[in-house]
Design a protein around this motif. Structure first.
Motif, PDB file in Angstrom:
ATOM      1  N   MET A 235       0.846  -1.205   0.000  1.00 21.04           N
ATOM      2  CA  MET A 235       0.000   0.000   0.000  1.00 21.04           C
ATOM      3  C   MET A 235       0.877   1.249   0.000  1.00 21.04           C
ATOM      4  SD  MET A 235      -3.086  -0.908   2.684  1.00 21.04           S
ATOM      5  CE  MET A 235      -4.053   0.558   2.373  1.00 21.04           C
ATOM      6  N   VAL A 236       0.400   2.285  -0.669  1.00 17.80           N
ATOM      7  CA  VAL A 236       1.094   3.570  -0.695  1.00 17.80           C
ATOM      8  C   VAL A 236       0.111   4.649  -0.238  1.00 17.80           C
ATOM      9  CG1 VAL A 236       2.249   5.298  -2.125  1.00 17.80           C
ATOM     10  CG2 VAL A 236       2.668   2.861  -2.528  1.00 17.80           C
ATOM     11  N   PHE A 237       0.552   5.458   0.738  1.00 20.07           N
ATOM     12  CA  PHE A 237      -0.284   6.546   1.224  1.00 20.07           C
ATOM     13  C   PHE A 237       0.581   7.594   1.911  1.00 20.07           C
ATOM     14  CE2 PHE A 237      -0.618   2.991   4.322  1.00 20.07           C
ATOM     15  CZ  PHE A 237      -0.080   3.573   5.464  1.00 20.07           C
ATOM     16  N   THR A 238      -0.044   8.732   2.211  1.00 13.32           N
ATOM     17  CA  THR A 238       0.650   9.790   2.936  1.00 13.32           C
ATOM     18  C   THR A 238       0.239   9.780   4.396  1.00 13.32           C
ATOM     19  OG1 THR A 238      -0.981  11.575   2.735  1.00 13.32           O
ATOM     20  CG2 THR A 238       0.520  11.229   0.863  1.00 13.32           C
ATOM     21  N   ILE A 239       1.146  10.247   5.240  1.00 10.64           N
ATOM     22  CA  ILE A 239       0.839  10.641   6.615  1.00 10.64           C
ATOM     23  C   ILE A 239       1.283  12.094   6.721  1.00 10.64           C
ATOM     24  CG2 ILE A 239       1.200  10.198   9.065  1.00 10.64           C
ATOM     25  CD1 ILE A 239       2.012   7.339   8.355  1.00 10.64           C
ATOM     26  N   GLU A 240       0.411  12.974   7.236  1.00  9.33           N
ATOM     27  CA  GLU A 240       0.708  14.407   7.188  1.00  9.33           C
ATOM     28  C   GLU A 240       0.044  15.167   8.343  1.00  9.33           C
ATOM     29  OE1 GLU A 240      -1.467  16.278   3.750  1.00  9.33           O
ATOM     30  OE2 GLU A 240      -1.579  14.196   3.071  1.00  9.33           O
ATOM     31  N   PRO A 241       0.436  14.880   9.584  1.00 11.71           N
ATOM     32  CA  PRO A 241      -0.233  15.494  10.732  1.00 11.71           C
ATOM     33  C   PRO A 241      -0.123  17.010  10.735  1.00 11.71           C
ATOM     34  CG  PRO A 241       1.827  14.464  11.399  1.00 11.71           C
ATOM     35  CD  PRO A 241       1.562  14.021   9.998  1.00 11.71           C
ATOM     36  N   MET A 242      -1.215  17.647  11.159  1.00 14.53           N
ATOM     37  CA  MET A 242      -1.303  19.096  11.331  1.00 14.53           C
ATOM     38  C   MET A 242      -1.593  19.366  12.807  1.00 14.53           C
ATOM     39  SD  MET A 242      -3.630  19.362   7.959  1.00 14.53           S
ATOM     40  CE  MET A 242      -3.681  17.563   7.855  1.00 14.53           C
ATOM     41  N   LEU A 243      -0.655  19.967  13.516  1.00 12.31           N
ATOM     42  CA  LEU A 243      -0.809  20.266  14.937  1.00 12.31           C
ATOM     43  C   LEU A 243      -0.921  21.774  15.126  1.00 12.31           C
ATOM     44  CD1 LEU A 243       1.824  17.853  16.531  1.00 12.31           C
ATOM     45  CD2 LEU A 243      -0.496  17.360  15.735  1.00 12.31           C
ATOM     46  N   THR A 244      -1.709  22.187  16.113  1.00 20.09           N
ATOM     47  CA  THR A 244      -1.911  23.611  16.372  1.00 20.09           C
ATOM     48  C   THR A 244      -1.543  23.955  17.807  1.00 20.09           C
ATOM     49  OG1 THR A 244      -4.157  23.690  17.282  1.00 20.09           O
ATOM     50  CG2 THR A 244      -3.961  23.360  14.892  1.00 20.09           C
ATOM     51  N   LEU A 245      -1.257  25.241  18.020  1.00 22.25           N
ATOM     52  CA  LEU A 245      -1.012  25.757  19.364  1.00 22.25           C
ATOM     53  C   LEU A 245      -2.311  26.075  20.095  1.00 22.25           C
ATOM     54  CD1 LEU A 245       2.031  28.115  18.673  1.00 22.25           C
ATOM     55  CD2 LEU A 245       2.058  25.950  19.938  1.00 22.25           C
ATOM     56  N   GLY A 246      -3.435  25.864  19.440  1.00 21.66           N
ATOM     57  CA  GLY A 246      -4.730  26.169  20.053  1.00 21.66           C
ATOM     58  C   GLY A 246      -5.779  25.152  19.652  1.00 21.66           C
ATOM     59  N   GLY A 247      -6.888  25.659  19.113  1.00 28.46           N
ATOM     60  CA  GLY A 247      -8.002  24.792  18.760  1.00 28.46           C
ATOM     61  C   GLY A 247      -7.854  24.183  17.376  1.00 28.46           C
ATOM     62  N   ILE A 248      -8.808  23.297  17.034  1.00 25.95           N
ATOM     63  CA  ILE A 248      -8.767  22.616  15.738  1.00 25.95           C
ATOM     64  C   ILE A 248      -9.905  23.055  14.821  1.00 25.95           C
ATOM     65  CG2 ILE A 248      -7.575  20.617  16.670  1.00 25.95           C
ATOM     66  CD1 ILE A 248     -10.272  19.118  16.619  1.00 25.95           C
ATOM     67  N   GLU A 249     -10.786  23.935  15.293  1.00 28.30           N
ATOM     68  CA  GLU A 249     -11.840  24.426  14.419  1.00 28.30           C
ATOM     69  C   GLU A 249     -11.211  25.277  13.322  1.00 28.30           C
ATOM     70  OE1 GLU A 249     -11.884  24.766  17.726  1.00 28.30           O
ATOM     71  OE2 GLU A 249     -13.325  23.169  18.171  1.00 28.30           O
ATOM     72  N   ALA A 250     -11.778  25.177  12.113  1.00 26.99           N
ATOM     73  CA  ALA A 250     -11.150  25.821  10.953  1.00 26.99           C
ATOM     74  C   ALA A 250     -12.149  26.643  10.162  1.00 26.99           C
ATOM     75  CB  ALA A 250     -10.527  24.764  10.052  1.00 26.99           C
ATOM     76  N   ASP A 251     -11.620  27.612   9.445  1.00 29.29           N
ATOM     77  CA  ASP A 251     -12.400  28.406   8.499  1.00 29.29           C
ATOM     78  C   ASP A 251     -11.753  28.279   7.121  1.00 29.29           C
ATOM     79  OD1 ASP A 251     -14.250  29.546  10.364  1.00 29.29           O
ATOM     80  OD2 ASP A 251     -12.673  30.922  11.010  1.00 29.29           O
ATOM     81  N   ILE A 252     -12.575  28.288   6.086  1.00 30.12           N
ATOM     82  CA  ILE A 252     -12.070  28.294   4.713  1.00 30.12           C
ATOM     83  C   ILE A 252     -12.270  29.692   4.140  1.00 30.12           C
ATOM     84  CG2 ILE A 252     -12.287  27.314   2.397  1.00 30.12           C
ATOM     85  CD1 ILE A 252     -13.281  24.745   3.647  1.00 30.12           C
ATOM     86  N   TRP A 253     -11.204  30.245   3.585  1.00 28.77           N
ATOM     87  CA  TRP A 253     -11.258  31.604   3.037  1.00 28.77           C
ATOM     88  C   TRP A 253     -12.146  31.655   1.794  1.00 28.77           C
ATOM     89  CZ3 TRP A 253      -5.757  34.219   3.195  1.00 28.77           C
ATOM     90  CH2 TRP A 253      -5.295  34.225   4.519  1.00 28.77           C
ATOM     91  N   SER A 254     -12.403  32.851   1.335  1.00 36.05           N
ATOM     92  CA  SER A 254     -13.266  33.046   0.169  1.00 36.05           C
ATOM     93  C   SER A 254     -12.658  32.501  -1.116  1.00 36.05           C
ATOM     94  CB  SER A 254     -13.590  34.540  -0.011  1.00 36.05           C
ATOM     95  OG  SER A 254     -12.404  35.285  -0.215  1.00 36.05           O
TER      96      SER A 254
END
Length: 287
Positions: A235-254
């Motif tokens: 199997m081939v796949f990516t692992i790409e963790p995204m860690l934050t200094l705060g919360g995990i809620e996100a917004d998508i820009w326009s």
């Protein structure tokens, strides 16, 4: 002086799309609204793995070239130019260019941007962090990788976040073994991140990659027992963790691409494409 780890970015001006020589093979989705990505499978022969490795090496070396140019005063658009020219000069296509309409050859995610930041005329400042995500397509295969860089002297909390996010990726890779479920990867990452109080982004995950840019296989970076796909050799796949200094809620820009933390806390990410071996995993995106 280093900036504090709380951002207030705004969108900049995006330059025209960069050309790709006509003799370079395009992925099937270029010029189309939607890719045809499913049904390709996630396991590969030894020969196919070598083609993914070749594409992945170009992507990694392109990030090397971009990273060498990162310093205060440089625009993210200039980083895109460097990455674009490196990839095409090696006979590969920059996979993000034209993917679902994405306008650039890499993603440059700055400070509070979690992922998919579009290069523009934004100028890097002392103390920033910036993630560079490059995927190269060659001989019918994609190789996908990213790294986070510090811009000049960064605050200690930012330095620690970057170092620990890379370590979280290593721990996720070490969890890979045939016969295990993919959720062991996220369990390892989240257990490590929780030691430091970091947020672990859930909405964006690792994925199958190779014949397709995103195959449909999901690799969670948090403890998610419902993702129970069994890991298989080849199997081939990516692992790409995204860690934050705060919360995990996100917004998508326009722009419908740029994803930032809702609380504006800073975030880091690292990614490799790997192949599952008899005993674990082998990285395919190394220089």
């Amino acid at each position: 002086m280093p900036r504090d780890a709380h951002g207030h970015l705004t969108a900049g001006r995006i330059s025209p799309q960069r050309p790709v020589p006509k003799d370079i093979e395009r992925p099937e989705y270029v010029g189309r609204a939607e890719p045809d990505e499913h049904g390709h499978g996630d396991t590969y022969t030894a020969g196919e793995v070598e083609r993914i490795r070749a594409a992945g090496r170009i992507a990694s070396q392109a990030i090397d070239a971009v990273g060498a140019a990162i310093r205060p005063g440089v625009t993210t658009d200039e980083l895109d130019r460097i990455g674009h020219e490196f990839v095409v000069s090696h006979g590969a296509y920059p996979s993000t260019l034209g993917y679902r309409g994405y306008p650039k050859s890499l993603c440059s995610s700055l400070n509070e941007v979690i992922c998919h930041g579009i290069p523009d005329d934004t100028v890097l400042q002392e103390g920033d962090l910036v993630n560079i995500d490059i995927t190269a397509y060659k001989d019918g295969m994609h190789g996908d990788t990213n790294r986070t860089f510090l811009v000049g002297e960064a605050a200690p909390a930012v330095q620690d976040l970057v170092t620990r996010t890379e370590e979280a990726l290593r721990r996720g890779i070490k969890a890979v073994a045939p016969g295990r479920q993919v959720n062991v990867i996220g369990r390892a990452i989240e257990a490590y991140a929780k030691r430091f109080g970091y947020g672990v982004v859930r909405d964006y995950t690792g994925h199958g990659v190779g014949r397709a840019f995103h195959s449909g296989l999901i690799i969670p970076h948090y403890d998610a027992p419902h993702y129970d796909t069994v890991i298989e050799e080849g199997m081939v796949f990516t692992i790409e963790p995204m860690l934050t200094l705060g919360g995990i809620e996100a917004d998508i820009w326009s722009d419908d691409w740029t994803v930032s933390t809702r609380d504006k806390s800073w975030t880091a990410q690292f990614e490799h494409t790997l192949v599952v071996t008899e005993r674990g995993a082998e990285l395919l995106t190394v220089s």
